[in-house]
Design a protein around this motif. Structure first.
Motif, PDB file in Angstrom:
ATOM      1  N   ALA A 135     -16.658  44.442   0.695  1.00 52.71           N
ATOM      2  CA  ALA A 135     -17.800  45.158   0.304  1.00 52.71           C
ATOM      3  C   ALA A 135     -18.878  44.419  -0.188  1.00 52.71           C
ATOM      4  N   MET A 169     -12.817  52.572   5.149  1.00 49.71           N
ATOM      5  CA  MET A 169     -14.019  52.380   4.517  1.00 49.71           C
ATOM      6  C   MET A 169     -15.268  52.759   5.359  1.00 49.71           C
ATOM      7  N   ARG A 170     -15.354  52.497   6.553  1.00 45.62           N
ATOM      8  CA  ARG A 170     -16.438  52.572   7.459  1.00 45.62           C
ATOM      9  C   ARG A 170     -16.815  54.047   7.794  1.00 45.62           C
ATOM     10  N   TYR A 171     -15.587  54.701   7.955  1.00 40.58           N
ATOM     11  CA  TYR A 171     -15.823  56.266   8.133  1.00 40.58           C
ATOM     12  C   TYR A 171     -15.984  57.042   6.958  1.00 40.58           C
ATOM     13  N   ARG A 172     -15.339  56.794   5.839  1.00 45.85           N
ATOM     14  CA  ARG A 172     -15.831  57.567   4.793  1.00 45.85           C
ATOM     15  C   ARG A 172     -17.017  57.486   4.322  1.00 45.85           C
ATOM     16  N   SER A 173     -17.490  56.249   4.321  1.00 47.35           N
ATOM     17  CA  SER A 173     -18.801  55.842   3.850  1.00 47.35           C
ATOM     18  C   SER A 173     -19.792  56.137   4.930  1.00 47.35           C
ATOM     19  N   ALA A 174     -19.700  56.517   6.121  1.00 43.77           N
ATOM     20  CA  ALA A 174     -20.601  56.534   7.466  1.00 43.77           C
ATOM     21  C   ALA A 174     -21.198  55.313   7.472  1.00 43.77           C
ATOM     22  N   ASN A 175     -20.567  54.203   7.494  1.00 42.96           N
ATOM     23  CA  ASN A 175     -21.132  52.847   7.595  1.00 42.96           C
ATOM     24  C   ASN A 175     -21.879  52.279   6.361  1.00 42.96           C
ATOM     25  N   ASP A 176     -21.755  52.959   5.324  1.00 44.73           N
ATOM     26  CA  ASP A 176     -22.515  52.426   4.034  1.00 44.73           C
ATOM     27  C   ASP A 176     -21.725  51.209   4.029  1.00 44.73           C
ATOM     28  N   PHE A 177     -20.384  51.242   3.598  1.00 47.28           N
ATOM     29  CA  PHE A 177     -19.445  50.061   3.336  1.00 47.28           C
ATOM     30  C   PHE A 177     -18.702  49.836   4.645  1.00 47.28           C
ATOM     31  N   ASN A 202     -15.919  43.301  13.042  1.00 46.39           N
ATOM     32  CA  ASN A 202     -16.390  43.845  11.849  1.00 46.39           C
ATOM     33  C   ASN A 202     -15.418  45.123  11.410  1.00 46.39           C
ATOM     34  N   ASP A 203     -14.210  45.314  11.671  1.00 50.24           N
ATOM     35  CA  ASP A 203     -13.217  46.069  11.182  1.00 50.24           C
ATOM     36  C   ASP A 203     -11.910  45.451  10.602  1.00 50.24           C
ATOM     37  N   LEU A 257     -22.811  60.932   4.528  1.00 46.98           N
ATOM     38  CA  LEU A 257     -21.709  60.992   4.976  1.00 46.98           C
ATOM     39  C   LEU A 257     -21.197  61.795   5.963  1.00 46.98           C
ATOM     40  N   ARG A 282     -17.781  64.004   6.252  1.00 45.80           N
ATOM     41  CA  ARG A 282     -16.500  63.411   6.353  1.00 45.80           C
ATOM     42  C   ARG A 282     -15.489  63.614   5.184  1.00 45.80           C
ATOM     43  N   GLN A 283     -16.432  63.499   3.907  1.00 39.87           N
ATOM     44  CA  GLN A 283     -15.511  63.275   2.606  1.00 39.87           C
ATOM     45  C   GLN A 283     -15.575  64.444   1.637  1.00 39.87           C
ATOM     46  N   SER A 304     -21.076  57.947  -1.563  1.00 37.74           N
ATOM     47  CA  SER A 304     -21.284  56.525  -1.331  1.00 37.74           C
ATOM     48  C   SER A 304     -22.679  56.279  -1.092  1.00 37.74           C
ATOM     49  N   ASP A 316     -17.631  55.680  13.864  1.00 36.41           N
ATOM     50  CA  ASP A 316     -17.274  55.104  12.622  1.00 36.41           C
ATOM     51  C   ASP A 316     -15.722  54.713  12.202  1.00 36.41           C
TER      52      ASP A 316
END
Lengths: 342, 428
Positions: A77, A106-114, A170-171, B166, B169-170, B176, B397
């Motif tokens: 992160a 992480m990628r999915y839940r943060s929509a690419n944020d982290f 990157n995953d 997000l 999804r959450q 985030s 993602d």
């Protein structure tokens, strides 16, 4: 153009070389794990790396797989590219929540944020009299998790190229190293002398950087009679059995279990009309079940015999009866007899 | 009896903790010891952990009974900063009220209020640098509010609407916001603890100047991750601040199920050889002071600190539980450490920097602001009313590049939608 310098390496040396190359190439790469620093790892995969690259790049950790993987997620992160080692795949379970619920999502839940560009290396598989806590093959636990790539090499050359690609990915990648073939390919005959890697094509390893893309299988033997889908140690056992019995099998080393190279599999099975899946892991809900399902969905009308599964038994890996458990030459020969009968 | 008693030994018995009060009981907190302000004075920020064990059992306080800020822990904040702190806490409270109501109105599936704990996310964040990394649990929306994250974006996430960053999804409130130094919230508790340590280790290894701060509740200190994190932080002297918001309740389980019958949560630090502070979590100035002490310590390579905020969860765990079913009704009203907003307000009035009239006017102003934000957010949809991200985003993602099997499944899902809604769905 000159050929890159190659050197004969066993699988441990090839993995060490991949880590060395990546530590030098990318300042964000860090290696951590139990005994990986000064000592260089219980299998020597990280030997010399701390001395060469420094203690903040290669360091020992507390005996806490949850901590190792969780800390790796945090480092990723921040922007690092951690490559933690879990000393044996059998020890990975305390870190499962961090892998399954955190790294993978992480990628999915943060929509690419982290994101989590982390490669978890771990020796796996049996055949070394490791008993039930040093012999397991838990790969299907990870292929079942969305968001993780699962990679298993079968030669030194592949190990280095795949590991470099995994680290650059990157995953999150789980990179299982078949420890029975760290020092040489294995025919399945545990009572015969070990053949060193130096006698095998896959041991000529370029000393510098190269990568083998994830998601690409290798056809290690072309054939017309039956397709064998396998990976890791079992690639070599299957090759030995096929040679011994004169079977014209097409052997596919999957190399990456997820994402799976479905095109190579489908083309081969449509050509041969028969399919056998082989892994050392326990049978029920093993990765072979997924392979069998994929093949029947795509190739059902090309199949001339039921798909055969050759696997370990659904017991913990036994210590004294290891070779009765292991899917060795006898189990394979019986399966070939059966699949070729019709 | 299954087994006979052997050798005349007394039978063993299993202790299952029980809270002191249940529904119908009259709560009585007279056994909670509230020490005098400065009962233990503020040590040097580089004090050896071994020399400050008493702080792990005491209670750092700044606001005295006369509402004045006193003692060695008094951070000496000016009136503007105190008013800004009060404003953030009130905005958080107004936001919580509005979103709780939105859930009750069926506009979303879930919400969690931080009523009674506002200081532990607002005052703490104010004591950090704006680029320090926060690893929150699920009840620290005050961090985002303190860092001026747009309320509309928070609401979009709560509604999982077409504006949700997000992408729907959450679960609501699992924000985030990397740009705001706010890590992606997980529903699996305390997983953020080792992650915050890893982030701090990375920062230290890069000779950065940023530190990390992480929050969890009293109940989730029981997770293995908590102990892995403290071990790693101690081993590598990581610049991380561990915070336990001890609000007494983990859904319906009181803090005794995390070990509070025997010791304090701050005292967990002692076994790891790191600094531990126990703080009056409803005294915003004490919370600020403790965080400032720990942040200065971490930022100057003094290592990690574990802070316990002794506070009380004023409402249910979430919109999904009724606290009246498991605890005494008037506990919050009787809580000996009061309400954090009221105490800060009373302090500002006591120093002549605030008034009841100003306070009421501010509440109205913030309520209007929250309402206006809500109106704006709802233009982008509420949960289950069609305005969501495009269906295909469900498959994005999972990986950086979509592998073939997800492309196949995405196509299958789109065909299902065509079957369900007909050709006009395609045209949309």
């Amino acid at each position: 153009m000159t050929e890159p310098a190659t050197k004969t390496m066993n699988m441990i040396e090839a993995i060490n070389s991949a880590l060395d190359v990546m530590l030098a190439k990318d300042p964000e790469v860090v290696i951590m794990g139990e005994d990986v620093g000064y000592f260089g790892g219980v299998f020597r995969a990280t030997a010399g790396l701390q001395k060469k690259h420094g203690k903040t790049r290669v360091f020992d950790t507390p005996i806490s797989e949850c901590g190792i993987i969780g800390v790796g997620v945090g480092m990723a992160a921040y922007g690092l590219r951690p490559v933690p080692e879990i000393q044996f795949a059998d020890y990975i379970y305390p870190g499962l929540d961090q892998l399954v619920s955190e790294a993978a999502r992480m990628r999915y839940r943060s929509a690419n944020d982290f994101i989590c560009p982390m490669t978890v290396r771990s020796p796996f598989g049996g055949g070394i009299f490791g008993g039930q806590t040093h012999s397991q093959s838990p790969e299907s636990l990870f292929t079942h998790v969305c968001g993780i790539k699962t990679v298993i090499p079968a030669t030194p050359y592949d190990a280095k190229g795949l590991l470099i690609a995994a680290i650059e990915d990157n995953d999150p990648v789980v990179f299982f190293e078949p420890k029975r073939i760290y020092n040489g390919p294995f025919s399945g005959y545990y009572d015969r002398p070990v053949e060193p890697w130096s006698k095998h094509d896959g041991s000529a390893v370029p000393e510098g950087y190269y990568r083998i893309d994830l998601g690409k299988a290798a056809v290690v033997r072309e054939g017309q009679a039956v397709t064998v889908l396998t990976y890791g140690t079992m690639v070599h056992v299957v090759k030995a059995v096929v040679a011994e019995h004169g079977i014209d099998a097409e052997i596919i080393d999957l190399r990456t279990l997820l994402p799976l190279d479905i095109e190579t599999i489908e083309a081969s099975v449509k050509k041969t009309g028969r399919c056998m899946v082989v892994h050392e892991a326990t049978r029920t809900s093993g990765f072979g079940a997924e392979l069998a399902a994929q093949v029947q969905e795509r190739c059902f009308y090309h199949l001339e015999a039921p798909i055969e599964r050759v696997t370990g038994f659904d017991t913990p890996y036994p210590h004294s009866l290891e070779w009765a458990y292991f899917p060795g030459p006898v189990r394979l020969a019986r399966a070939f007899d059966k699949i070729m009968k019709d | 009896m299954v087994h006979g008693i052997k050798d005349n030994l007394a039978p063993l018995h299993l202790h299952v903790p029980e809270p002191k009060f249940r529904p119908g009981d009259k709560a009585d907190f007279s056994d909670i010891i509230v020490p005098e302000v400065d009962a233990i004075t503020r040590p040097d920020e580089h004090a050896s952990p071994a020399d400050i064990h008493a702080l792990a059992y005491g209670l750092v306080r700044v606001l005295g009974d006369d509402n004045q800020a006193v003692g060695s822990w008094n951070p000496g904040l000016d009136a503007d900063t105190l008013r800004a702190m009060l404003r953030k806490m009130l905005l958080l409270r107004a936001f919580d009220d509005r979103m709780f109501r939105a859930q009750r109105q069926g506009k979303t599936s879930f919400y969690m209020k931080s009523f009674g704990e506002e200081a532990t996310s607002v005052a703490t964040t104010m004591a950090l640098h704006s680029d320090d990394m926060c690893f929150p649990s699920y009840r620290q929306q005050g961090i985002l509010i303190t860092r001026d994250y747009p309320l509309v974006d928070m609401m979009n996430q709560i509604y999982s609407n077409s504006g949700d960053r997000l992408k729907g999804r959450q679960l609501p409130i699992m924000y985030s916001a990397k740009d705001y130094g706010f890590f992606s919230i997980s529903g699996n508790l305390t997983t953020q603890y080792p992650q915050a340590v890893g982030w701090a280790m990375a920062s230290a290894s890069r000779a950065d100047t940023r530190i990390s701060a992480v929050w969890c509740g009293d109940g989730s200190t029981a997770e293995g991750d908590f102990h892995s994190a403290l071990t790693f932080a101690a081993v590598y002297n990581a610049p991380v601040i561990f915070q336990v918001v001890n609000n007494q309740w983990a859904i319906s389980s009181f803090s005794g199920f995390a070990g509070s019958e025997r010791t304090t949560f701050a005292a967990r630090a002692i076994g790891y050889g790191i600094a531990g502070l126990r703080v009056d979590g409803n005294d915003a100035l004490a919370v600020f002071a403790a965080m400032q002490w720990a942040a200065n310590r971490a930022r100057t390579n003094g290592g990690p600190t574990l802070i316990e905020y002794f506070t009380y969860r004023g409402e249910g765990h979430s919109t999904s539980d009724d606290p009246g079913a498991y605890r005494a009704a008037e506990e919050y009203a009787l809580w000996p450490l009061g309400d954090p907003v009221t105490r800060l307000k009373d302090h500002l009035i006591a120093i002549g920097a605030w008034s009841d009239e100003q306070h009421e006017a501010l509440i109205l102003e913030l309520s209007d602001f929250v309402k206006a934000s809500q109106k704006e957010a709802e233009q982008k949809g509420i949960l289950g009313h069609g305005l969501h991200h495009p269906m295909e985003t469900m498959f994005e993602d999972v990986f950086e590049e979509m592998p073939w099997h997800l492309k196949e499944q995405c196509e299958q899902m789109l065909e299902e939608q065509r079957d369900k809604f007909g050709p006009e769905w395609e045209a949309r």
